[in-house]
Scaffold this motif. Structure first.
Motif, PDB file in Angstrom:
ATOM      1  N   TYR A 237       0.855  -1.184   0.000  1.00  0.00           N
ATOM      2  CA  TYR A 237       0.000   0.000   0.000  1.00  0.00           C
ATOM      3  C   TYR A 237       0.895   1.240   0.000  1.00  0.00           C
ATOM      4  CZ  TYR A 237      -3.446   3.414   1.573  1.00  0.00           C
ATOM      5  OH  TYR A 237      -4.265   4.511   1.659  1.00  0.00           O
ATOM      6  N   CYS A 254       0.486  -2.986   4.642  1.00  0.00           N
ATOM      7  CA  CYS A 254       0.333  -1.575   4.991  1.00  0.00           C
ATOM      8  C   CYS A 254       1.142  -1.292   6.252  1.00  0.00           C
ATOM      9  CB  CYS A 254      -1.129  -1.223   5.275  1.00  0.00           C
ATOM     10  SG  CYS A 254      -2.323  -1.813   4.067  1.00  0.00           S
ATOM     11  N   THR A 258      -1.385   3.365   8.771  1.00  0.00           N
ATOM     12  CA  THR A 258      -2.398   3.465   7.717  1.00  0.00           C
ATOM     13  C   THR A 258      -3.786   3.306   8.321  1.00  0.00           C
ATOM     14  OG1 THR A 258      -0.866   2.497   6.113  1.00  0.00           O
ATOM     15  CG2 THR A 258      -3.200   2.516   5.527  1.00  0.00           C
ATOM     16  N   THR A 260      -6.574   3.884   6.394  1.00  0.00           N
ATOM     17  CA  THR A 260      -7.492   3.807   5.259  1.00  0.00           C
ATOM     18  C   THR A 260      -8.534   2.717   5.481  1.00  0.00           C
ATOM     19  OG1 THR A 260      -5.786   4.562   3.736  1.00  0.00           O
ATOM     20  CG2 THR A 260      -7.639   3.364   2.777  1.00  0.00           C
TER      21      THR A 260
END
Length: 632
Positions: A237, A254, A258, A260
């Motif tokens: 990522y 990731c 992170t 997200t």
């Protein structure tokens, strides 16, 4: 749930402000989609969605770092939004730092403001985002009765109250936090080699797709190499996030920072190779699993239950010092600030971003100016924020050490007073979803992988001091190991305990360098004022074994500061550049230079050495170290 949705839509249309704290899959996006349809049917304006999640929807437009940036594009966007050709306008939070965006928004007919991932609005805790601070300013330039919907899956009581205060007493809809499809598991794994062995033993048992979170980009890259060797399709990522969404990858790696939210409903496994910074971040990351499937496994590996809380990139004392320094001058560049104040790059950049968001600084290109707005030190509030951050971190430590239902403990720590035992986690069932007994053979395979793997590090392209290209860069950077690998631990012991590198280490260096050498190769050691003979002896032994030339053409004029004590790139470069010199009349025309050092961290020692060597006109420079200590 349907009744709740319709009631919220009605409240939004009636110009209420609403904060929804509900888990993934509850249907938060559906609320504003349906509200927008009804508002557009009443000839109301566009819905503006502030979200860090890249979204493509029918009848929508986007303002991000590359889209709708020019004046002409924005004029067309205003026309499109105000003539009902566009239903949704998505804006990334970073764009809120641009004052011209506020001018654009003031020209739009806005029916509804949506703030996704609203936990970033709060200044309390570990998920605060300075870019979200501009939202409060945005609301002041829009009509007071503007409709606002804020949504998040991750907000404890303190964060929820802080968000509500900023939104102006909204209606709060907060549900249970227990995620019914998830089977949680925790496992104490003391060493890096054992963690990799665990990954090997369970790689074929992962139910895909799988998300893995690790502390650094470097660690993600190393894990990716290991899993690819085991036959998995692996990506990193953010570059390969879309391939993961399209089912072209088995695993996406990731960093633990992170946050997200992946709009992918079939994530079946989430693995925390390293612990995240807080229970809030942990909950947010495991929320990516099991959204549209009946079962998903979430496993957290940890080395110690009571790991100390890392220092945040933002600290009030440093923030105050940076503002006070800029106030003394008529404009200060980032390079000047870094050369004067020995704070890390992250601390300086985060403080500057926050100061601009707070209206204390203005930025013009690369220069920051102090504004007339007074700085008010809020010591009590700062202590409150620090305490909240510590509580969130302690919440994860508590979950890792407690004997009890893992989901209930997680939800309770996030202030869900109605959480009950889930009956699905490894504590409730007394069953592990993974193979947790680590075989010695697997550890040995990992050690062989570490030993065979050469680490690559990239050169700096520009001087941090002048921001101009370096005269010459090393073309390749190689290291034999990372500091947490068995080989790296051996090199540490030889340097700091034995005081000399063994013949085995010399042989490893020779094996690495042999394919790189030709008849015009010269090995040059990086000089040291603390261990003066250590690297030169190693370099000379390697040169003799390889039958190539050796030169001690570089020297340090005086003792420099310890490089690891220089916290930003300008100070790191300056610390080397002030003292590293090339012997007079050195001529390396048509020569290939191999720079050799024991440890590499910031890469500035190699970068400055290559730049200095440009005066001797070598045809190529390669940088080689025993250990890569970098944490990026």
């Amino acid at each position: 749930m349907e009744q709740d949705h319709q009631q919220l839509i009605t409240q939004l249309i009636a110009k209420q402000r609403v904060l929804i704290v509900q888990p993934m899959g509850w249907g938060k996006r559906r609320i504003y989609e349906e509200a927008t349809k009804k508002l557009r049917a009443q000839n109301e304006g566009v819905t503006v969605v502030i979200s860090p999640i890249t979204t493509t929807m029918a009848d929508s437009a986007v303002i991000d770092a590359t889209t709708n940036q020019t004046f002409a594009e924005r004029q067309q966007l205003i026309y499109t939004c105000n003539t009902q050709r566009c239903q949704f306008l998505f804006i990334s939070p970073e764009q809120l730092a641009d004052d011209s965006l506020f001018a654009l928004l003031s020209q739009l007919r806005i029916a509804l403001i949506v703030i996704e991932e609203a936990h970033h609005l709060s200044r309390i805790g570990t998920t605060s985002d300075p870019h979200y601070r501009r939202i409060a300013q945005l609301l002041t330039i829009l009509p007071e009765n503007i409709r606002v919907l804020a949504t998040t899956a991750t907000a404890n009581r303190r964060v929820t109250q802080d968000i509500a205060k900023q939104l102006g007493s909204p209606i709060i809809i907060k549900g249970a936090l227990s995620l019914t499809s998830l089977h949680l598991h925790k496992l104490l794994v003391p060493t890096t080699a054992q963690k990799y062995a665990w990954l090997k033993q369970n790689a074929t048992h992962f139910t895909k797709p799988t998300l893995i979170y690790a502390a650094t980009v470097r660690e993600c890259e190393r894990i990716a190499d290991w899993l690819r060797l085991l036959g998995l399709r692996v990506g990193l990522y953010p570059k390969q996030a879309q391939a993961f969404m399209d089912n072209s990858l088995d695993v996406l790696l990731c960093t633990t920072s992170t946050t997200t939210i992946f709009t992918k409903g079939d994530v079946q496994t989430v693995i925390h190779y390293d612990r995240p910074l807080s229970i809030v971040t942990y909950y947010q990351q495991i929320s990516n699993a099991g959204r549209n499937i009946p079962r998903a496994n979430c496993i957290i590996l940890y080395k110690e239950k009571f790991a100390p809380l890392p220092k945040p990139s933002f600290q009030q004392e440093q923030y105050q010092a940076i503002i006070a320094f800029i106030e003394r001058f008529d404009g200060v560049t980032v390079q000047t600030l870094k050369s004067t104040i020995n704070y890390s790059d992250n601390v300086i950049q985060d403080s500057l971003t926050r100061a601009v968001m707070d209206g204390l600084l203005e930025k013009e290109r690369n220069t920051y100016y102090r504004t007339p707005k007074p700085y008010i030190l809020q010591q009590a509030y700062t202590r409150h924020v620090e305490q909240a951050r510590q509580l969130e971190y302690n919440g994860l430590s508590y979950m890792l050490q407690t004997n009890g239902c893992l989901m209930q403990t997680t939800a309770t720590t996030l202030d869900d007073t109605e959480a009950r035992p889930c009956g699905k986690c490894s504590y409730c069932t007394q069953l592990s979803p993974t193979i947790d007994h680590i075989e010695r053979e697997a550890v040995q395979e990992v050690e062989q992988f570490f030993e065979a793997r050469t680490t690559i590090f990239v050169p700096h392209k520009k001087s941090a001091i002048t921001n101009r290209p370096l005269r010459q860069r090393f073309t390749t950077g190689l290291a034999l190991s990372y500091s947490d690998e068995p080989l790296g631990e051996t090199f540490y012991r030889e340097k700091f305990h034995d005081g000399t590198f063994s013949q085995a280490t010399v042989d490893r260096v020779v094996q690495l360098l042999q394919p790189l050498c030709d008849s015009e190769t010269v090995i040059v050691p990086i000089p040291s004022t603390r261990h003066t003979a250590l690297v030169p002896t190693l370099a000379k032994s390697a040169a003799q074994a390889l039958g190539v030339s050796y030169s001690e053409c570089l020297s340090k004029q005086q003792k420099t500061a310890i490089q690891s004590k220089c916290l930003n790139d300008v100070q790191q470069e300056q610390n080397i550049r002030n003292h590293l010199v090339l012997a007079p009349a050195t001529d390396f025309t048509h020569k290939k230079i191999i720079l050799l050092d024991d440890f590499v961290d910031s890469r500035w020692t190699f970068a400055v050495a290559a730049d200095v060597l440009s005066e001797a006109t070598p045809r190529d420079i390669i940088a080689v170290a025993l250990v890569d200590k970098s944490k990026t």
